[in-house]
Design an enzyme around this catalytic site. Structure first.
Site, short mmCIF file in Angstrom:
data_model
loop_
_atom_site.label_atom_id
_atom_site.label_comp_id
_atom_site.label_asym_id
_atom_site.label_seq_id
_atom_site.Cartn_x
_atom_site.Cartn_y
_atom_site.Cartn_z
N ASP A 64 46.31 80.93 49.13
CA ASP A 64 46.90 80.23 50.28
C ASP A 64 47.48 78.88 49.85
O ASP A 64 48.56 78.48 50.28
CB ASP A 64 45.85 80.01 51.38
CG ASP A 64 45.60 81.27 52.19
OD1 ASP A 64 46.47 82.14 52.26
OD2 ASP A 64 44.49 81.37 52.77
N LYS A 101 36.82 85.02 54.82
CA LYS A 101 37.25 84.21 53.68
C LYS A 101 36.13 83.35 53.07
O LYS A 101 36.14 83.08 51.87
CB LYS A 101 38.42 83.30 54.08
CG LYS A 101 39.72 84.05 54.28
CD LYS A 101 40.85 83.09 54.56
CE LYS A 101 42.18 83.81 54.69
NZ LYS A 101 43.31 82.88 54.81
P1 NAP Z 1 40.35 77.30 61.84
O1 NAP Z 1 39.57 77.17 60.59
O2 NAP Z 1 39.70 77.92 63.03
O3 NAP Z 1 40.89 75.84 62.25
C1 NAP Z 1 41.60 75.66 63.45
C2 NAP Z 1 42.15 74.25 63.50
O4 NAP Z 1 43.00 74.18 64.67
C3 NAP Z 1 41.11 73.14 63.64
O5 NAP Z 1 41.57 72.00 62.97
C4 NAP Z 1 41.08 72.92 65.15
O6 NAP Z 1 40.68 71.60 65.52
C5 NAP Z 1 42.53 73.10 65.49
N1 NAP Z 1 42.73 73.46 66.89
C6 NAP Z 1 42.40 74.62 67.50
N2 NAP Z 1 42.75 74.60 68.79
C7 NAP Z 1 43.32 73.38 69.01
C8 NAP Z 1 43.89 72.75 70.14
N3 NAP Z 1 43.96 73.37 71.34
N4 NAP Z 1 44.42 71.52 70.01
C9 NAP Z 1 44.38 70.88 68.81
N5 NAP Z 1 43.83 71.41 67.70
C10 NAP Z 1 43.31 72.66 67.80
O7 NAP Z 1 41.68 78.18 61.60
P2 NAP Z 1 42.41 78.52 60.22
O8 NAP Z 1 41.73 79.68 59.61
O9 NAP Z 1 42.56 77.27 59.43
O10 NAP Z 1 43.84 79.05 60.73
C11 NAP Z 1 44.77 78.18 61.32
C12 NAP Z 1 46.13 78.86 61.41
O11 NAP Z 1 46.65 79.09 60.10
C13 NAP Z 1 46.13 80.23 62.10
O12 NAP Z 1 47.16 80.26 63.05
C14 NAP Z 1 46.43 81.20 60.95
O13 NAP Z 1 47.14 82.35 61.41
C15 NAP Z 1 47.31 80.35 60.08
N6 NAP Z 1 47.40 80.80 58.67
C16 NAP Z 1 48.63 81.01 58.13
C17 NAP Z 1 48.74 81.40 56.81
C18 NAP Z 1 50.10 81.66 56.22
O14 NAP Z 1 50.15 82.20 55.09
N7 NAP Z 1 51.20 81.30 56.85
C19 NAP Z 1 47.60 81.56 56.01
C20 NAP Z 1 46.35 81.31 56.57
C21 NAP Z 1 46.26 80.93 57.92
P3 NAP Z 1 39.12 71.21 65.71
O15 NAP Z 1 38.59 70.91 64.34
O16 NAP Z 1 39.16 70.01 66.60
O17 NAP Z 1 38.45 72.40 66.35
#
Ligand code: NAP
Length: 280
Positions: free
Chosen positions: A115, A79
């Site tokens: 998104d 992305k």
């Molecule tokens: P990302 O950029 O890797 O960000 C992950 C986030 O989760 C960070 O804020 C991280 O905190 C936090 N995190 C990870 N492990 C954690 C833990 N054990 N405890 C507390 N916080 C934790 O991921 P992303 O791309 O934003 O995706 C996040 C989610 O959104 C995924 O599950 C994805 O499938 C979902 N999503 C859904 C849609 C939809 O249309 N429904 C669209 C896009 C994404 P730190 O900053 O402290 O590391």
């Protein structure tokens, strides 16, 4: 044993191609949702999933342009990287720093981000966002899309994250009113809570304790695998209303459909296709 007959799509020289690039391939429900929408709307197109290694993203886009692929959804891990390979990037995607949709327009690859609008539409079915106090849990790529959309709609956003420094950077960058660590949830008044962390993805964990959830709030989880996350179960037990991540996904796909076809998407058909597709 005879296999059940399946409906055969008529593919001709005029059939258009759309798809999604992601890596690793895994499961994606996007082909199911978009092919169902094409069939419902009578659009002569097919939608496929392409497993593209990060080293080959640029080649994939060159090929897409040469082959006239009409629209490509862009999923993890591409992305952000895809921005460097586009002819034009729309303002929302530039601000968010991520493109999830590339549409071919007059031979030019145009990137946008659906998104944020998917999340906003899912929330707006249930709540007026202007002036609402919204907490966003997380500060990753999805959080950026959410905060952009919420601020755009006039919500007062506070970003809480495991790493609070990242929350502060995001808040400063996109105009949220506050930032802090996850434990601040208990003392931060709000009407809406959105989880954008990956906590709950294929696990039964929640990013915050159930005791910190407010009965009178609306809670949305962007995680959609499983659709019923621990956070949403906890929220309902506390008396809160909930929205599953399915709706953000369906609405963002509907926006992609509208972006390319210029027509409103058959939302119910796409939502049913999501249910039938299973996996993630
Ligand atoms: P990302 O950029 O890797 O960000 C992950 C986030 O989760 C960070 O804020 C991280 O905190 C936090 N995190 C990870 N492990 C954690 C833990 N054990 N405890 C507390 N916080 C934790 O991921 P992303 O791309 O934003 O995706 C996040 C989610 O959104 C995924 O599950 C994805 O499938 C979902 N999503 C859904 C849609 C939809 O249309 N429904 C669209 C896009 C994404 P730190 O900053 O402290 O590391």
């Amino acid at each position: 044993m005879a296999r059940p007959k399946q409906e055969v799509r008529r593919i001709s020289a005029r059939t258009e191609l759309c798809g999604i690039v992601l890596h690793p391939a895994g499961h994606t429900r996007s082909p199911a949702m978009h092919n169902a929408a094409f069939a419902e709307a009578g659009i002569d197109a097919v939608y496929l999933a392409f497993d593209v290694h990060p080293d080959q993203l640029e080649d994939a886009l060159v090929a897409a342009r040469a082959l006239g692929v009409r629209q490509l959804a862009v999923s993890l891990p591409h992305k952000e990287a895809v921005l460097a390979h586009l002819d034009e990037v729309e303002t929302c995607a530039r601000a968010i720093g991520a493109v999830n949709t590339v549409t071919l327009r007059d031979g030019r690859l145009v990137g946008t981000n659906t998104d944020w609008i998917g999340a906003v539409h899912a929330l707006e079915r249930n709540v007026e966002l202007a002036g609402a106090r919204v907490i966003v849990l997380g500060a990753g790529g999805t959080a950026r899309a959410l905060v952009y959309g919420l601020v755009e709609r006039g919500a007062l956003v506070t970003v809480l994250n495991r790493t609070p420094e990242r929350a502060q950077v995001l808040a400063d960058d996109l105009g949220a009113v506050g930032a802090g660590p996850l434990r601040d949830l208990a003392q931060t008044p709000h009407e809406v809570l959105v989880n954008t962390t990956s906590v709950g993805l294929r696990t039964d964990d929640s990013p915050v304790p159930a005791a910190d959830l407010l009965a009178e709030s609306l809670v949305m989880d962007v995680v959609y695998d499983p659709e019923e996350t621990r956070l949403l179960r906890d929220a309902r037990t506390r008396g809160a209303s909930t929205i599953t991540g399915k709706w953000m996904l369906v609405y963002q796909a509907a926006e992609q459909f509208r972006d390319w076809t210029g027509r409103e998407a058959p939302l119910d058909v796409m939502a049913s296709a999501f249910d039938e597709a299973g996996g993630s």
